[in-house]
Design a protein around this motif. Structure first.
Motif, mmCIF file in Angstrom:
data_model
loop_
_atom_site.group_PDB
_atom_site.id
_atom_site.type_symbol
_atom_site.label_atom_id
_atom_site.label_comp_id
_atom_site.label_asym_id
_atom_site.label_seq_id
_atom_site.Cartn_x
_atom_site.Cartn_y
_atom_site.Cartn_z
ATOM 1 N N THR A 231 -2.463 55.600 13.714
ATOM 2 C CA THR A 231 -1.959 55.542 15.074
ATOM 3 C C THR A 231 -2.642 54.390 15.788
ATOM 4 O O THR A 231 -3.867 54.349 15.856
ATOM 5 N N VAL A 232 -1.820 53.478 16.267
ATOM 6 C CA VAL A 232 -2.387 52.352 17.014
ATOM 7 C C VAL A 232 -2.750 52.855 18.401
ATOM 8 O O VAL A 232 -1.932 53.472 19.096
ATOM 9 N N ARG A 233 -4.011 52.631 18.776
ATOM 10 C CA ARG A 233 -4.485 53.143 20.059
ATOM 11 C C ARG A 233 -4.097 52.203 21.184
ATOM 12 O O ARG A 233 -3.796 51.040 20.960
ATOM 13 N N GLU A 234 -4.155 52.746 22.383
ATOM 14 C CA GLU A 234 -3.704 52.000 23.555
ATOM 15 C C GLU A 234 -4.393 50.644 23.687
ATOM 16 O O GLU A 234 -3.767 49.639 23.976
ATOM 17 N N GLU A 235 -5.712 50.665 23.448
ATOM 18 C CA GLU A 235 -6.474 49.438 23.669
ATOM 19 C C GLU A 235 -6.300 48.433 22.522
ATOM 20 O O GLU A 235 -6.803 47.316 22.588
ATOM 21 N N GLU A 236 -5.593 48.814 21.467
ATOM 22 C CA GLU A 236 -5.459 47.927 20.313
ATOM 23 C C GLU A 236 -4.127 47.183 20.337
ATOM 24 O O GLU A 236 -3.130 47.711 20.792
ATOM 25 N N THR A 237 -4.155 45.952 19.823
ATOM 26 C CA THR A 237 -2.910 45.196 19.736
ATOM 27 C C THR A 237 -2.635 44.831 18.279
ATOM 28 O O THR A 237 -3.542 44.470 17.529
ATOM 29 N N VAL A 238 -1.358 44.934 17.949
ATOM 30 C CA VAL A 238 -0.943 44.589 16.595
ATOM 31 C C VAL A 238 -0.688 43.085 16.529
ATOM 32 O O VAL A 238 0.044 42.539 17.358
ATOM 33 N N ILE A 239 -1.333 42.422 15.576
ATOM 34 C CA ILE A 239 -1.054 40.997 15.406
ATOM 35 C C ILE A 239 -0.827 40.687 13.932
ATOM 36 O O ILE A 239 -1.185 41.475 13.058
ATOM 37 N N LYS A 240 -0.240 39.538 13.693
ATOM 38 C CA LYS A 240 -0.015 39.125 12.311
ATOM 39 C C LYS A 240 -1.119 38.164 11.925
ATOM 40 O O LYS A 240 -1.430 37.233 12.664
ATOM 41 N N LYS A 241 -1.729 38.426 10.786
ATOM 42 C CA LYS A 241 -2.862 37.600 10.358
ATOM 43 C C LYS A 241 -2.767 37.323 8.879
ATOM 44 O O LYS A 241 -2.202 38.104 8.107
ATOM 45 N N GLN A 242 -3.396 36.218 8.470
ATOM 46 C CA GLN A 242 -3.513 35.969 7.036
ATOM 47 C C GLN A 242 -4.819 36.617 6.569
ATOM 48 O O GLN A 242 -5.907 36.182 6.948
ATOM 49 N N ILE A 243 -4.667 37.655 5.789
ATOM 50 C CA ILE A 243 -5.853 38.377 5.316
ATOM 51 C C ILE A 243 -5.723 38.644 3.817
ATOM 52 O O ILE A 243 -4.677 38.433 3.214
ATOM 53 N N ARG A 244 -6.846 39.127 3.249
ATOM 54 C CA ARG A 244 -6.779 39.696 1.911
ATOM 55 C C ARG A 244 -7.780 40.850 1.855
ATOM 56 O O ARG A 244 -8.639 40.979 2.747
ATOM 57 N N PHE A 245 -7.652 41.697 0.839
ATOM 58 C CA PHE A 245 -8.556 42.833 0.712
ATOM 59 C C PHE A 245 -9.565 42.557 -0.399
ATOM 60 O O PHE A 245 -9.210 42.056 -1.457
ATOM 61 N N ARG A 246 -10.820 42.880 -0.118
ATOM 62 C CA ARG A 246 -11.853 42.698 -1.154
ATOM 63 C C ARG A 246 -11.984 43.945 -2.005
ATOM 64 O O ARG A 246 -12.412 43.892 -3.142
ATOM 65 N N THR A 247 -11.682 45.101 -1.417
ATOM 66 C CA THR A 247 -11.628 46.327 -2.210
ATOM 67 C C THR A 247 -10.330 47.004 -1.818
ATOM 68 O O THR A 247 -9.770 46.726 -0.765
ATOM 69 N N LEU A 248 -9.844 47.899 -2.666
ATOM 70 C CA LEU A 248 -8.631 48.634 -2.333
ATOM 71 C C LEU A 248 -8.925 50.115 -2.367
ATOM 72 O O LEU A 248 -9.470 50.635 -3.327
ATOM 73 N N GLY A 249 -8.542 50.784 -1.296
ATOM 74 C CA GLY A 249 -8.655 52.228 -1.283
ATOM 75 C C GLY A 249 -7.454 52.736 -0.519
ATOM 76 O O GLY A 249 -6.413 52.085 -0.438
ATOM 77 N N ASP A 250 -7.632 53.904 0.056
ATOM 78 C CA ASP A 250 -6.655 54.488 0.945
ATOM 79 C C ASP A 250 -6.289 53.468 2.031
ATOM 80 O O ASP A 250 -7.164 52.827 2.614
ATOM 81 N N ILE A 251 -5.005 53.346 2.353
ATOM 82 C CA ILE A 251 -4.565 52.312 3.303
ATOM 83 C C ILE A 251 -5.148 52.529 4.706
ATOM 84 O O ILE A 251 -5.266 51.603 5.500
ATOM 85 N N THR A 252 -5.563 53.764 5.019
ATOM 86 C CA THR A 252 -6.067 54.035 6.364
ATOM 87 C C THR A 252 -7.511 53.613 6.564
ATOM 88 O O THR A 252 -7.999 53.591 7.691
ATOM 89 N N ILE A 253 -8.218 53.328 5.476
ATOM 90 C CA ILE A 253 -9.633 53.003 5.636
ATOM 91 C C ILE A 253 -10.009 51.667 5.031
ATOM 92 O O ILE A 253 -11.170 51.264 5.042
ATOM 93 N N THR A 254 -9.040 50.966 4.458
ATOM 94 C CA THR A 254 -9.367 49.715 3.792
ATOM 95 C C THR A 254 -9.068 48.534 4.708
ATOM 96 O O THR A 254 -7.904 48.274 5.004
ATOM 97 N N GLY A 255 -10.118 47.903 5.153
ATOM 98 C CA GLY A 255 -9.942 46.759 6.029
ATOM 99 C C GLY A 255 -9.867 45.470 5.238
ATOM 100 O O GLY A 255 -10.422 45.355 4.150
ATOM 101 N N GLY A 256 -9.162 44.494 5.812
ATOM 102 C CA GLY A 256 -9.053 43.195 5.155
ATOM 103 C C GLY A 256 -9.961 42.180 5.810
ATOM 104 O O GLY A 256 -10.569 42.436 6.856
ATOM 105 N N ILE A 257 -10.099 41.042 5.172
ATOM 106 C CA ILE A 257 -10.860 39.944 5.765
ATOM 107 C C ILE A 257 -9.928 38.758 5.955
ATOM 108 O O ILE A 257 -8.975 38.575 5.201
ATOM 109 N N GLU A 258 -10.229 37.969 6.957
ATOM 110 C CA GLU A 258 -9.458 36.744 7.150
ATOM 111 C C GLU A 258 -9.771 35.822 5.987
ATOM 112 O O GLU A 258 -10.940 35.613 5.648
ATOM 113 N N SER A 259 -8.735 35.297 5.365
ATOM 114 C CA SER A 259 -8.986 34.497 4.172
ATOM 115 C C SER A 259 -7.774 33.646 3.862
ATOM 116 O O SER A 259 -6.638 34.014 4.175
#
Lengths: 301, 414
Positions: A231-259
């Motif tokens: 759930t995107v919270r009120e204070e958060e904004t959705v943006i499009k970024k070029q990222i990649r993942f260094r590890t893969l897990g559950d989609i809800t907890i796996t953050g990406g890095i700008e790369s």
């Protein structure tokens, strides 16, 4: 005679193959824990090498949280078909539906910890006596003391203070009825070794590891992918970024890095230059200083 | 790039953790959030400097007690080599952990406090390094900052150590004067000790020659498992999978299979990456023979003119690892290479005082962490080499049949 030496990757490979072969020799119903992440992909690749020209003589087990990256599932299905091995899926959703696991609530709810319930169920119902995993000792301090052959009691629990000594390459897989082992063939590999090996061996990995454009939000110091499960919270904004993942897990907890690392070569360069640990983008490890150790004692990966 | 596995042993106050922290920090193997965490912890503890020893802290209980109780493995790499450190506690009650860490190491780092010189603990660590046949030892004379970086004090410690080490069986010993706290001669050359002309610790670790540490003479291939694909392409394929424990195996070599004694010739050496002409330690390969003979796990492929001893009675140096000492006439499972037999301890010949190296002959009750020379009697013959000749085919473990625990580690004596 001095030309008879192996490079560090070849030596680590030989060690892992030896460990995987010990598993097939010492256990009756082993399986590979397959998450779709790079480490379990490397373990699977090593298993293929260990038994060549035969097929991998054990199934893959995937613990499905239901919160997947679609890319991971597609990758998994392709690989299973190519290898001609059996796939066992343990579903966290089913564990929840049947009341054996309770969904977390609140802002930071995740199904990460629930995986333990489903994993232990899958191990028990399939009578698995050795589960091969891709954990590495360099990942996290609780894993630095993990054995290659790690004993679990009949509740699936790990007792870090009462581990069996492990000497030379003599592995003791003896156990009582109901107990099982977790086996970690790539214990001695580092993140860098994994990437160099994937590069040298040209091993296929999910596209998520390469830089790509994706809708993300910035939460807890990381770029979290937007999906139907958060759930995107009120204070958060959705943006499009070029990222990649260094590890893969559950989609809800796996953050990406700008790369902008969109090839294996670039990823290896990026990892070499990185000053942050790969699990730094994993919300599951940030809960407390000992969260990995606490989860592992209960039977987590 | 080569892989070097080394072990360290030390107690809380001789600076071992600080040294490892220093190696990791100065070789830039530490991530930012790890450094931040250590800086915060140091501040919380009210320390003025960053306590690098906190970098190597392990499990929760240990962090609370401030001691290392198990073997912890750490990793770092430089452009020249990749390193695996088996970090072990140094107190006598953790001898079993030191032995465990030493079992896979090519090199041992031994720390001596420059103010104290050779103490009981130094003897203990050195004895274990010698017993476990670690090929190289680097003695770090630490805390040189506390003796005004004195060359004379360093020389004194070196002399003292050499005199003591004459009793041991270590081939390659080197000495480096360091200050782990300030970083002198660890990664960077010390400006405080211009009299020291040798290499820094890291440079030594990067360049020490380890190519000859494996036994390349005595061909030993313990069979782990038999590979039979059962498919059309490889219909009659029968390969023996294992890891070369000694010597160089080549296609066309006449070999002997033990214990059956059948001889044959190597037809193929297979790997997933294609066939090989030869295989040597520590490669994992699959060997195919010309003749169809019955071979299974625990068998060993060797050369006719170079065979291990085949015996049901062997002498070993035994390190007891379990709280429960051996039961009189108790039976144990013995694991040696890929083989498994049952055994009993027939006789305790003597125990070793690991601080003085003296033999103890009037007390033959074995307790945890003690090292003794024993005679084992096995139900089936072992295909064994002496540990000094081959660390893979000369080592064994004992497993308690009732608890399944690994209770002892043994090194075979000729």
């Amino acid at each position: 005679m001095s030309n008879y030496f192996l490079s560090h990757l070849k030596e680590l490979e030989a060690e892992a193959i030896y460990v995987i072969r010990e598993v097939i020799a010492q256990f009756e119903r082993p399986a590979i824990l397959f998450s779709g992440g790079k480490d379990s992909i490397v373990v699977t690749h090593l298993a293929r090498k260990a038994f060549f020209p035969a097929k991998i003589p054990m199934p893959l087990i995937h613990i499905d949280t239901g919160h997947n990256f679609p890319e991971t599932i597609a990758f998994r299905n392709n690989l299973v078909e190519e290898l001609g091995v059996q796939l066992i899926v343990g579903s966290v959703q089913e564990s929840i539906n049947e009341g054996r696991a309770v969904e977390e609530s609140g802002r930071n709810a995740s199904r990460n910890a629930l995986q333990t319930v489903t994993l232990l169920e899958a191990i028990e119902s399939n009578k698995i006596d050795a589960a091969l995993g891709g954990a590495r000792r360099d990942e996290e301090k609780a894993r630095a003391k993990e054995r290659f052959f790690s004993h679990r009691d009949d509740y699936g629990q790990w007792d870090p203070k009462n581990q069996r000594p492990e000497l030379w390459n003599l592995f003791n897989g003896k156990k009582s009825h109901g107990e099982h082992f977790r086996v970690f063939p790539i214990s001695n590999w580092t993140e860098m070794d994994i990437w160099q090996y994937i590069l040298t061996e040209n091993i296929a990995i999910p596209s998520l590891y390469f830089a790509h454009n994706r809708e993300v939000i910035y939460r807890d110091n990381t770029w979290l992918p937007v999906s139907e499960f958060i759930t995107v919270r009120e204070e958060e904004t959705v943006i499009k970024k070029q990222i990649r993942f260094r590890t893969l897990g559950d989609i809800t907890i796996t953050g990406g890095i700008e790369s902008d690392a969109d090839t294996l070569d670039k990823i290896v360069m990026e990892v070499a230059a990185s000053r942050h640990t790969e699990r730094g983008n994993r919300a599951d490890d940030k809960r407390s200083e000992t969260s990995m150790e606490d989860r592992k004692k209960q039977g987590y990966f | 790039m080569e892989l070097l596995r080394f072990t360290t042993a030390g107690s809380v106050d001789d600076g071992k953790s600080t040294l490892i922290g220093r190696l990791l920090y100065d070789s830039k193997s530490i991530f930012e959030e790890q450094i931040e965490a250590v800086k915060n912890s140091s501040k919380k503890k009210g320390l003025e400097h960053v306590d690098l020893s906190l970098l190597t802290d392990g499990l929760k209980d240990e962090r609370e007690q401030g001691i290392t109780i198990d073997v912890a493995y750490r990793y770092f790499a430089t452009p020249k080599r990749k390193f695996i450190i088996a970090d072990t506690p140094g107190h006598i009650q953790y001898t079993r952990n030191m032995v465990t860490g030493a079992s896979t190491a090519n090199l041992a780092l031994i720390l001596i406090d420059a103010r104290k010189g050779v103490v009981e603990q130094t003897s203990r660590h050195s004895f274990i390094a010698s017993l476990l046949q670690i090929p190289h030892v680097i003695v770090c004379v630490n805390k040189m900052d506390l003796v005004d970086y004195s060359e004379e004090q360093f020389d004194k410690v070196v002399e003292q150590y050499k005199e003591f080490a004459a009793k041991l069986n270590v081939k390659d010993i080197r000495f480096v004067p360091i200050s782990a706290l300030h970083g002198d001669n660890v990664v960077n050359r010390s400006e405080n000790m211009p009299w020291y002309q040798g290499e820094t610790l890291l440079h030594t670790l990067e360049t020490i020659h380890i190519g000859n540490d494996n036994n390349l003479i005595d061909c030993r291939f313990p069979v782990q498992t038999v590979i039979r694909p059962h498919n059309n392409e490889y219909h009659d394929y029968r390969g023996y999978a294992g890891r070369v424990a000694g010597g160089v195996f080549k296609i066309g070599d006449k070999v002997l299979v033990l214990p059956s004694g059948f001889s044959s010739t190597i037809k193929q050496i297979d790997t997933y990456d294609g066939p090989l002409q030869e295989a040597y330690p520590p490669m994992s390969v699959t060997i195919v023979l010309d003749d169809d003979i019955d071979i299974s796990r625990g068998d060993m492929i060797v050369r006719e003119n170079n065979q291990p001893q085949v015996s049901q009675e062997i002498d070993v140096m035994l390190c007891w690892l379990n709280v429960r000492g051996p039961v009189p006439n108790g039976k144990y499972i013995l694991r040696h290479t890929t083989n498994e037999v049952r055994t009993m301890i027939k006789e305790v010949l003597y125990k070793v005082d690991i601080n003085t190296l003296h033999r103890i002959e009037d007390d033959k009750v074995i307790r945890m962490n003690e090292i003794s020379r024993v005679r084992l009697r096995t139900t089936k013959p072992l295909l064994a080499d002496s540990y000094t000749r081959n660390r893979q085919t000369g080592s064994l473990i004992l497993v308690d049949e009732s608890t399944n625990e690994t209770v002892a580690a043994g090194m075979i004596i000729d």
